[in-house]
Design an enzyme around this catalytic site. Sequence first.
Site, PDB file in Angstrom:
ATOM      1  N   ARG A  68       0.305  -5.740   4.631  1.00  0.00           N
ATOM      2  CA  ARG A  68       0.596  -4.791   3.558  1.00  0.00           C
ATOM      3  C   ARG A  68      -0.556  -4.768   2.526  1.00  0.00           C
ATOM      4  O   ARG A  68      -0.314  -4.720   1.337  1.00  0.00           O
ATOM      5  CB  ARG A  68       1.908  -5.176   2.878  1.00  0.00           C
TER       6      ARG A  68
ATOM      7  N   ASP B  45      16.194  -5.929   3.910  1.00  0.00           N
ATOM      8  CA  ASP B  45      15.774  -4.615   3.415  1.00  0.00           C
ATOM      9  C   ASP B  45      16.617  -3.511   4.038  1.00  0.00           C
ATOM     10  O   ASP B  45      16.498  -2.351   3.639  1.00  0.00           O
ATOM     11  CB  ASP B  45      14.294  -4.375   3.745  1.00  0.00           C
TER      12      ASP B  45
ATOM     13  N   ASP C 184       9.763 -11.904  -4.726  1.00  0.00           N
ATOM     14  CA  ASP C 184       9.516 -11.349  -3.390  1.00  0.00           C
ATOM     15  C   ASP C 184       8.383 -12.093  -2.687  1.00  0.00           C
ATOM     16  O   ASP C 184       7.616 -12.830  -3.314  1.00  0.00           O
ATOM     17  CB  ASP C 184       9.157  -9.862  -3.567  1.00  0.00           C
TER      18      ASP C 184
HETATM   19  C1  DGJ Z   1      10.319  -5.824  -0.271  1.00  0.00           C
HETATM   20  C2  DGJ Z   1      11.698  -6.016  -0.839  1.00  0.00           C
HETATM   21  O1  DGJ Z   1      12.562  -6.506   0.096  1.00  0.00           O
HETATM   22  C3  DGJ Z   1      12.167  -4.688  -1.419  1.00  0.00           C
HETATM   23  O2  DGJ Z   1      13.476  -4.805  -1.872  1.00  0.00           O
HETATM   24  C4  DGJ Z   1      11.235  -4.303  -2.516  1.00  0.00           C
HETATM   25  O3  DGJ Z   1      11.308  -5.221  -3.553  1.00  0.00           O
HETATM   26  C5  DGJ Z   1       9.824  -4.198  -1.980  1.00  0.00           C
HETATM   27  N1  DGJ Z   1       9.421  -5.389  -1.289  1.00  0.00           N
HETATM   28  C6  DGJ Z   1       8.851  -3.916  -3.095  1.00  0.00           C
HETATM   29  O4  DGJ Z   1       7.558  -3.959  -2.667  1.00  0.00           O
END
Ligand code: DGJ
Length: 741
Positions: free
Chosen positions: A445, A550, A480
Amino acid sequence: MAKIIFHEETKTFHLYNDRISYLMCVLENGHMGQIYFGKKIHDKPDFSYLVEKYGRPMTSYIFENDRTFSLEHIRQEYPVYGSTDYRHPAVEILQGSGSRIVDFRYEGYEISQGKPELKGLPATYTESGEEAETLKLILKDSVTGCRLELLYTIFEGEGALARSARLINEGKEDLHLLTAMSLNLDLPDKDYIWMQLSGAWARERHVKNRVLEQGITAVDSRRGNSSHEQNPFVALKRPCTTEESGEVIGFSLIYSGNFRIQAEVDTHDVTRVTVGINPEGFDWKLEPGEEFQTPEAVMVYSCHGLNGMSQTFHRLYGKRLARGYWRDRPRPILINNWEATYFDFTEEKLLNIARKAQECGVELFVLDDGWFGARNGEHAGLGDWIANRERLPEGISGLSEKIEALGMKFGLWFEPEMVNKDSDLYREHPDWILQTPGRNASHGRYQYVLDFSRKEVVDRIYEMMEKILSESKISYIKWDMNRSITECYSAVLPADRQGEVFHRYILGVYDLYDRLTAKFPEVLFESCASGGGRFDPGLLYYAPQGWASDDSDAVERLKIQYGTSMCYPISSIGSHVSVVPNHQVFRNTPLHTRANVACFGTFGYELDLNKLTGEELQEVREQIVFMKEYRELLQFGTFYRIKSPFEENETVWMSVSRDQKTALVGYYRVLNGANLPYSRVRLQGLNPDFLYENIYNGTEHYGDELMNYGLITTDGSAGEIADAACTDFESRIYLLKAKEA
Ligand code: DGJ
């Protein structure tokens, strides 16, 4: 009362409480032998007949003139490789001579009340001496001078044993630990089904079963995080075990990095289970005077099926692993802007989302990715934890005050371990990322992993986070972690310590968590790694909840949350209602089904409520009223899985209050059908003698009726009398309330 007894004459240890017994003894060669782990049995001084020794062809033996004592055929506590045992060891130490042979012999033991802390590592704990007893076994390898301490904690009233190992170099030369597992358990047979939680991004912790057979069965991670792919949890269940009944042993590692859980069934059908840091790539140098503490592993025995096992994990991890202010508190209902805006927001847009949410009763507004540095997309900004004034003119402190003025709490997203090359932090410290000299540094990413094995790196990130937290009104942090580690190498460690980097990295993560949670004890931390990439017990110690995946689609979530509940308490499962069509699978599910799934978790919204119709908003208001009334029960009640989404079109689970007076049953049917068969669900955990009112349809039933005949869930979807409201992805929550006698 949890007890640890030592029978001096037979050198046998018996750890027991009213649920389990764990037996081991000192063997003739001074090593520790495993005797029994399972349902509680009577104590007696001598169980030596259970240490079965037979001469077998093609076997190597320890003692001269003896053809019975071979480690290959004896069940052990912490086995070594190379001295008659050819199975995988619990410990392997490379010495200066090039030899890997060690011989840990019993020297003594200590018994203490309660449970000691494991320095720098998350672990279960006690709040008083009466809650547990701990046994420390002391062993020594005389040639290297290495001391081995094996720790066992048995908890009062729980079928759980916590274990870890500590190695101390009391010799004169450097040692290299190549394997140092947290636990080893040799079981006398192989009559088990191995159950693991596997998946991928947006499909985490799916339940997978396979029959244990001769050879090796394992799950592991080499990604630097516990991973989306495999979870540091495995259960061995008997073939007849169900959710409700039968024997099962659950193994869980309190660790967030590279791990391995393995079962090796030998050709005499003995099963060796090892749990710990993944030996692959691991090489920890132990200089004279240094020590190494393994992470803790927990074994749970249940003779009441998978639910019995999970409930033990839920109690232990919910109350004696999770800590702090939020441990026992129902979780705030939040709204997160990620799926509503992604990177495309202004302060006004955020305030609009917050205002509508507040009107509906939401308690916490969470600002996700994109608020800092030059973070207008994935390519830039990570590492610069300073508000972007173009988007947020008054910074985070200004926005947090405006949110609080609306009557809500404010939460903020961070990804502390990462950096983009396009960031001031990287420009200042390009050598702070994990990368191997002379090799390509891969990205994920567009981001790189900061070398958290270095204290100065952790210090700098702490300073930035601490500043924002101190200057603003922040009640919640979403932490995160959006990529796995590659080309793992630290610029500051010598060549013979590079095998330590993965573990040192995780220790750095724990250190930062530790400092922040100590400084801001009332801030609620939610862990996240692209959703469920680091949903493990290690992080539960610092962050009592984790964003489970997610994937926020209600149907996908049935499997994810069902699997997650095998080991992790419902209060830890981050779950939100999101928009339809869903952003991950583009499915349309009814609003009530999205809420009915999310309410068996921390509950929140991940959408812009301004885009809902008046009717939908009314439904949201009612969902929030319901959640506020029942979240204590949903998050902290006794949870039972009843019907599995991996096996059926219907999923059922339920939560029962501690006093058994209230229960909530979640019923979900993925696909509708015409003229469906009768449907009923045999409930669990109710008081057989209580008369319950089924609030959903006004009927009354005794607990025994609901648990034996079952709750009728047949509905009117039959042919011409089909109810248009009954469609695919249908669900409902049955509220059962005991009537006063
Ligand atoms: C991955 C997370 O799981 C999402 O909920 C969000 O916070 C994104 N990253 C943001 O980049």
